[in-house]
Design a protein around this motif. Sequence first.
Motif, PDB file in Angstrom:
ATOM      1  N   HIS A 166       0.851  -1.200   0.000  1.00 49.81           N
ATOM      2  CA  HIS A 166       0.000   0.000   0.000  1.00 49.81           C
ATOM      3  C   HIS A 166       0.879   1.239   0.000  1.00 49.81           C
ATOM      4  CE1 HIS A 166       1.141  -0.673   4.186  1.00 49.81           C
ATOM      5  NE2 HIS A 166       1.000   0.639   4.358  1.00 49.81           N
ATOM      6  N   ASP A 168       0.979   5.093   2.035  1.00 48.55           N
ATOM      7  CA  ASP A 168       0.365   5.820   3.138  1.00 48.55           C
ATOM      8  C   ASP A 168      -0.076   7.184   2.611  1.00 48.55           C
ATOM      9  OD1 ASP A 168       1.099   3.688   4.814  1.00 48.55           O
ATOM     10  OD2 ASP A 168       3.081   4.566   5.141  1.00 48.55           O
ATOM     11  N   HIS A 214       4.744   0.035  -0.238  1.00 53.26           N
ATOM     12  CA  HIS A 214       5.445  -0.805   0.727  1.00 53.26           C
ATOM     13  C   HIS A 214       4.472  -1.734   1.422  1.00 53.26           C
ATOM     14  CE1 HIS A 214       3.822   2.594   2.980  1.00 53.26           C
ATOM     15  NE2 HIS A 214       3.824   1.787   4.027  1.00 53.26           N
ATOM     16  N   PHE A 230       2.451   8.981  10.464  1.00 51.00           N
ATOM     17  CA  PHE A 230       2.291   9.494   9.109  1.00 51.00           C
ATOM     18  C   PHE A 230       2.407  11.016   9.179  1.00 51.00           C
ATOM     19  CE2 PHE A 230      -0.382   5.596   9.352  1.00 51.00           C
ATOM     20  CZ  PHE A 230       0.508   4.792   8.660  1.00 51.00           C
TER      21      PHE A 230
HETATM   22 FE   LIG Z   1       2.339   1.879   5.528  1.00 50.77          FE
END
Ligand SMILES: [Fe+2]
Length: 479
Positions: A166, A168, A214, A230
């Motif tokens: 995925h 982020d 990743h 994040f």
């Molecule tokens: Fe991630």
Amino acid sequence: ATTPPSLGARRAAHVQAHAKQCQDALALYPPTESARALGTTRVTTRAIATGGGGGDRGVPVGVLSTNEPVFSRDACEAVIAEAEAEAAAGGGWSTTRHSRHPAADVSLERLPRTRAWLSTELHGCLAPLLSTWFPALLPEPSALRVLDGFVVRYLWEAGQIELPTHRDGSLLTINIALNGDGAFDGGGTLVEHAAERAVAQTGGVIAHASAARHAGAPIRRGVRYILVAFCISAANVEHGRRFLEEGVALAAAGRLGEAEATLRAAIGDDPSLQAAHFNLGHVLRAKGQPSRARASYEAALSLDGGLGASRYQEAIIGLASVLPRAAAALAVAQRAVAADGASAEARIALAVHLSAAQRERVGAAAGAEVLAAFDAADELARTDEQRADSRHQRARALFADNLVAESLSQFELSLSADASVAQVHAGRAVCLFELGRTDESLAAFAKALGLAPADGEIRAQGEAVAAYAGKPAFFRSRQ
Ligand SMILES: [Fe+2]
Ligand SMILES: O=C(O)CCC(=O)C(=O)O
């Protein structure tokens, strides 16, 4: 339908959303007096992957890791203890952030002590580190803001072993290893284009551009804890990423015209957003404009400035799918395999285009060469998703050759790897119908429609089988 807001209005909305996110971040993670300076910890760092990031706009795909712990074992244990205590006190560990094989997490919103600790370390230690690692994304350390954070737990015995590939939805991702020392086997962060899996020792830090695809690599035993934060920059609204996210959502909702305009806006803001070119390719393909789709895929390919073999491949694979002749598509798929012989996606594409080229040439798809190509794809598959896809594609090739029983068994093998794809249930349903197993076919169509209630083609097929079976109301009674 309502008229969609103009791009200009959405640009203004991005600015507002960004300002609000930065403000909320400062409230949750205020800078403190006691910030510990990184200089006192003397960490050295190394690159696990490099590339991009030299210019103002390119997405750096580098993955950086500290060679030494940045945080003490005690500090890490305190974070784990707070997360476990909070989970035990009620809310539990959440598994909703990712759909499949979810690792479990507790949001930092629920962990005040961890937030206070992170706040201190963020401004004093992590921000300077990230600014050194990613100068193009974070020229000024004080601009770093935490958008969202989680303590993530992988637990072997609960089947919570990995996170699928995925991106982020932020600018930079910080990943702190909270445990290690033989507590688990496997695990680590797998950035697609990286040469190796990144596994930090307890208290060590890994960071990467959030836009780099990743995965959390599967653990094979034990329990692994990480803290992920994040991050965004107060100095960077990221119109490109925001338009890209909106464009992908519009495409998923089938609003292809708006998706196209939005993705073009993303590219206008940041021409190096390879994912925007890919997605535009997908959208144009879905709009039935293969030659324009081809131009977008070619544009994505031309951006291969160290952006990783798999991104390159994704474009090649997309390109192969819009080329009018199977033989040309096959040549492109062969390029993808040559670019990365270990990529399961490329092998799957090779097998698919090999079978199509074969069919074009001799009227049948599934010769020995094609089956060997599918075997190779299945062997290279690392994730259940890839295993399911390779078997799904093999099932379709077999079906095209009228090998219905063999096709059925491949659809079932696909489902045993991943039962969440509606098309695979539908393919199995069609096989069952062909084999005279009508009731099972209807049950399989019901599963497919449960997963994709809006899929008109599956519904039409299912209703045709229901009508044939003398049960015309079969699907209507299921809405
Ligand atoms: Fe991630
Ligand atoms: O397990 C890892 O290191 C990756 C975690 C991750 O990608 C995430 O939580 O978003």
